[in-house]
Enzyme design. Structure first.
Site, PDB file in Angstrom:
ATOM      1  CB  CYS A  27      -0.951   0.004   1.187  1.00 32.70           C
ATOM      2  SG  CYS A  27      -1.952  -1.474   1.225  1.00 32.70           S
ATOM      3  CG  HIS A  52      -3.220   3.145   2.665  1.00 32.10           C
ATOM      4  ND1 HIS A  52      -3.654   2.788   1.406  1.00 32.10           N
ATOM      5  CD2 HIS A  52      -3.246   1.995   3.404  1.00 32.10           C
ATOM      6  CE1 HIS A  52      -3.917   1.496   1.393  1.00 32.10           C
ATOM      7  NE2 HIS A  52      -3.688   0.995   2.594  1.00 32.10           N
ATOM      8  CG  ASN A  80      -6.633  -1.193   1.468  1.00 28.81           C
ATOM      9  OD1 ASN A  80      -5.963  -0.725   0.558  1.00 28.81           O
ATOM     10  ND2 ASN A  80      -6.091  -1.718   2.552  1.00 28.81           N
TER      11      ASN A  80
HETATM   12  N1  ACO Z   1     -18.470  -8.913   9.552  1.00 24.56           N
HETATM   13  C1  ACO Z   1     -18.905  -9.200  10.782  1.00 24.56           C
HETATM   14  N2  ACO Z   1     -18.073  -9.582  11.777  1.00 24.56           N
HETATM   15  C2  ACO Z   1     -16.761  -9.649  11.486  1.00 24.56           C
HETATM   16  C3  ACO Z   1     -16.255  -9.350  10.202  1.00 24.56           C
HETATM   17  C4  ACO Z   1     -17.161  -8.974   9.223  1.00 24.56           C
HETATM   18  N3  ACO Z   1     -16.780  -8.660   7.971  1.00 24.56           N
HETATM   19  N4  ACO Z   1     -14.918  -9.512  10.237  1.00 24.56           N
HETATM   20  C5  ACO Z   1     -14.585  -9.879  11.482  1.00 24.56           C
HETATM   21  N5  ACO Z   1     -15.721  -9.980  12.235  1.00 24.56           N
HETATM   22  C6  ACO Z   1     -15.825 -10.350  13.623  1.00 24.56           C
HETATM   23  C7  ACO Z   1     -14.648 -11.134  14.111  1.00 24.56           C
HETATM   24  O1  ACO Z   1     -14.796 -12.495  13.789  1.00 24.56           O
HETATM   25  C8  ACO Z   1     -14.709 -10.872  15.583  1.00 24.56           C
HETATM   26  O2  ACO Z   1     -15.684 -11.712  16.142  1.00 24.56           O
HETATM   27  P1  ACO Z   1     -15.423 -12.403  17.582  1.00 24.56           P
HETATM   28  O3  ACO Z   1     -15.267 -11.251  18.551  1.00 24.56           O
HETATM   29  O4  ACO Z   1     -16.652 -13.204  17.772  1.00 24.56           O
HETATM   30  O5  ACO Z   1     -14.170 -13.184  17.411  1.00 24.56           O
HETATM   31  C9  ACO Z   1     -15.232  -9.438  15.676  1.00 24.56           C
HETATM   32  O6  ACO Z   1     -15.854  -9.167  14.412  1.00 24.56           O
HETATM   33  C10 ACO Z   1     -14.177  -8.400  15.940  1.00 24.56           C
HETATM   34  O7  ACO Z   1     -13.099  -8.659  15.075  1.00 24.56           O
HETATM   35  P2  ACO Z   1     -11.804  -7.808  15.170  1.00 24.56           P
HETATM   36  O8  ACO Z   1     -10.789  -8.393  14.259  1.00 24.56           O
HETATM   37  O9  ACO Z   1     -11.459  -7.597  16.591  1.00 24.56           O
HETATM   38  O10 ACO Z   1     -12.321  -6.430  14.571  1.00 24.56           O
HETATM   39  P3  ACO Z   1     -11.550  -5.069  14.484  1.00 24.56           P
HETATM   40  O11 ACO Z   1     -12.271  -4.046  15.213  1.00 24.56           O
HETATM   41  O12 ACO Z   1     -10.068  -5.218  14.719  1.00 24.56           O
HETATM   42  O13 ACO Z   1     -11.732  -4.736  12.932  1.00 24.56           O
HETATM   43  C11 ACO Z   1     -10.530  -4.795  10.872  1.00 24.56           C
HETATM   44  C12 ACO Z   1     -11.208  -5.612  11.952  1.00 24.56           C
HETATM   45  C13 ACO Z   1     -11.565  -3.960  10.172  1.00 24.56           C
HETATM   46  C14 ACO Z   1      -9.892  -5.754   9.880  1.00 24.56           C
HETATM   47  C15 ACO Z   1      -9.469  -3.880  11.500  1.00 24.56           C
HETATM   48  O14 ACO Z   1      -8.670  -4.594  12.392  1.00 24.56           O
HETATM   49  C16 ACO Z   1      -8.603  -3.242  10.470  1.00 24.56           C
HETATM   50  O15 ACO Z   1      -9.049  -2.478   9.631  1.00 24.56           O
HETATM   51  N6  ACO Z   1      -7.312  -3.481  10.534  1.00 24.56           N
HETATM   52  C17 ACO Z   1      -6.379  -2.916   9.613  1.00 24.56           C
HETATM   53  C18 ACO Z   1      -6.429  -3.689   8.368  1.00 24.56           C
HETATM   54  C19 ACO Z   1      -5.759  -2.971   7.301  1.00 24.56           C
HETATM   55  O16 ACO Z   1      -5.784  -1.781   7.239  1.00 24.56           O
HETATM   56  N7  ACO Z   1      -5.164  -3.718   6.419  1.00 24.56           N
HETATM   57  C20 ACO Z   1      -4.539  -3.215   5.322  1.00 24.56           C
HETATM   58  C21 ACO Z   1      -3.417  -2.264   5.648  1.00 24.56           C
HETATM   59  S1  ACO Z   1      -2.119  -2.478   4.646  1.00 24.56           S
HETATM   60  C22 ACO Z   1      -2.814  -2.630   3.172  1.00 24.56           C
HETATM   61  O17 ACO Z   1      -3.621  -1.792   2.846  1.00 24.56           O
HETATM   62  C23 ACO Z   1      -2.521  -3.802   2.306  1.00 24.56           C
END
Ligand code: ACO
Length: 330
Positions: free
Chosen positions: A116, A257, A287
């Site tokens: 990214c 980003h 993204n």
């Molecule tokens: N829909 C519903 N529930 C979901 C989903 C979904 N799409 N995805 C995950 N969940 C659930 C999980 O299973 C979890 O359930 P549990 O508590 O029963 O285990 C719950 O939601 C919370 O999951 P978390 O992973 O704790 O959620 P979080 O608040 O961390 O959000 C996310 C997840 C959106 C992926 C976040 O961590 C994030 O954006 N991280 C950065 C990712 C990123 O930016 N990546 C790319 C950067 S580099 C690049 O761009 C290549």
């Protein structure tokens, strides 16, 4: 003493596939909801390319726009660089396919892989080539089809990504106070296994097993990525700002980003910038990795949020981990 060569931005362009995949559409594919995706990420919809449309085609369409806005022809370009982690093929580079679409036969081309942060890394490469006097006009593209390396059964990742491309034409300039004012880059590969694509390279060459185990799709530990992204994006934004000799007050708009709305808000808070001066289009794009900063910049210019003479800062973070920021004057 020889005069320093500046790097100005001649034009920008962007391109998105027509197909829109909404959160409601995703609700039919995996166990998720519009409410979850919107509150956790800020994404409402993303664009998805056709099965047989390669990344180079999106790159080409964005480049045509950028060349048009720069008012120059492809034949005048000395070098093409394509930042991507979703190339048409492992070999040759997507930049080769892009060159072929333009029918230019002799100019050098290559791909750049910094996930990214790819477009910001590309700005640094372009600036270095121009400052050294090696090339005068460079076409820099960020193009991705993340939909093709997404596991559409994994709700943790499939709601995040989209497809699109953006392009910029950069040129040598006698003026130091326009175009690319400063750049700061960084990387820490000890984090590599928080965001990666396991198969298709030399560690796990394509095989029946890699396909069966879905190793040709992105694997991510979202929570950990989130934490490091906020810290590093804020840090590198401040570093580039210091290098530019400008203050936060001089920055009209930060273009981060577009990975997650909450990351963007946390970074803005950390560097002390109100959200009115942060450009966001993640709700429409998701993204798109190396294409996010350039497509957002292009949109900010087209909608008048950035005008000639304004200073903006691009800030990126991605797999590797890699990060980078560039202070630019439009
Ligand atoms: N829909 C519903 N529930 C979901 C989903 C979904 N799409 N995805 C995950 N969940 C659930 C999980 O299973 C979890 O359930 P549990 O508590 O029963 O285990 C719950 O939601 C919370 O999951 P978390 O992973 O704790 O959620 P979080 O608040 O961390 O959000 C996310 C997840 C959106 C992926 C976040 O961590 C994030 O954006 N991280 C950065 C990712 C990123 O930016 N990546 C790319 C950067 S580099 C690049 O761009 C290549």
């Amino acid at each position: 003493m020889t005069k320093k060569i500046g790097t100005k931005i001649l034009g920008t362009g962007s391109f998105f596939p027509d197909k829109i995949l909404t959160n409601a559409d995703l609700e039919k594919i995996v166990d998720t909801s519009d409410e979850w995706i919107t509150t956790r990420t800020g994404i409402k919809e993303r664009r998805i390319s056709q099965e047989h449309t390669p990344t180079s085609e999106l790159a080409y369409q964005a480049s045509v726009q950028a060349l048009k806005s720069a008012n120059i022809s492809a034949a005048e370009i000395d070098l093409i660089v394509v930042a991507t982690i979703t190339p048409d093929m492992m070999c040759p580079s997507t930049a080769c396919f892009l060159q072929n679409k333009f029918g230019i036969k002799t100019k050098p081309v290559f791909d750049l892989a910094a996930a990214c942060s790819g477009f910001v890394y590309g700005i640094a490469v372009a600036k270095a080539f121009i400052a050294s006097g090696i090339y005068k006009k460079i076409l820099l593209v960020g193009a991705e089809e993340l939909s093709k390396i997404t596991d559409w059964t994994d709700r943790n990742t499939c709601v995040l990504f989209g497809d699109g491309a953006g392009a910029m034409v950069l040129s040598a300039s006698e003026e130091q106070e326009e175009g690319i004012l400063s750049i700061s880059l960084g990387a820490d590969a000890s984090y590599w296994d928080l965001l990666y694509l396991p198969a298709g390279g030399t560690v796990n060459p394509a095989s029946e097993r890699t396909v069966k185990e879905k190793l040709h799709t992105i694997k991510m530990h979202g929570k950990e990525v989130f934490k490091v992204a906020v810290v590093k994006m804020a840090q590198v934004a401040e570093e580039a700002l210091i290098l530019s000799g400008k203050s936060l007050d001089d920055i009209k708009l930060i273009i981060p980003h577009q990975a997650n709305m909450r990351i963007i808000e946390a970074v803005a808070k950390k560097i002390g910038l109100p959200m009115e001066r942060v450009f966001v289009n993640i709700h429409k794009t998701g993204n798109i990795s190396s294409a996010t900063t350039i497509t957002a910049l292009d949109e900010a210019i087209k909608c008048g949020k950035l005008q000639k003479g304004d200073i903006a800062e691009l800030v990126a973070f991605g797999g590797g981990f890699t990060w980078g920021a560039a202070v630019i004057r439009i």
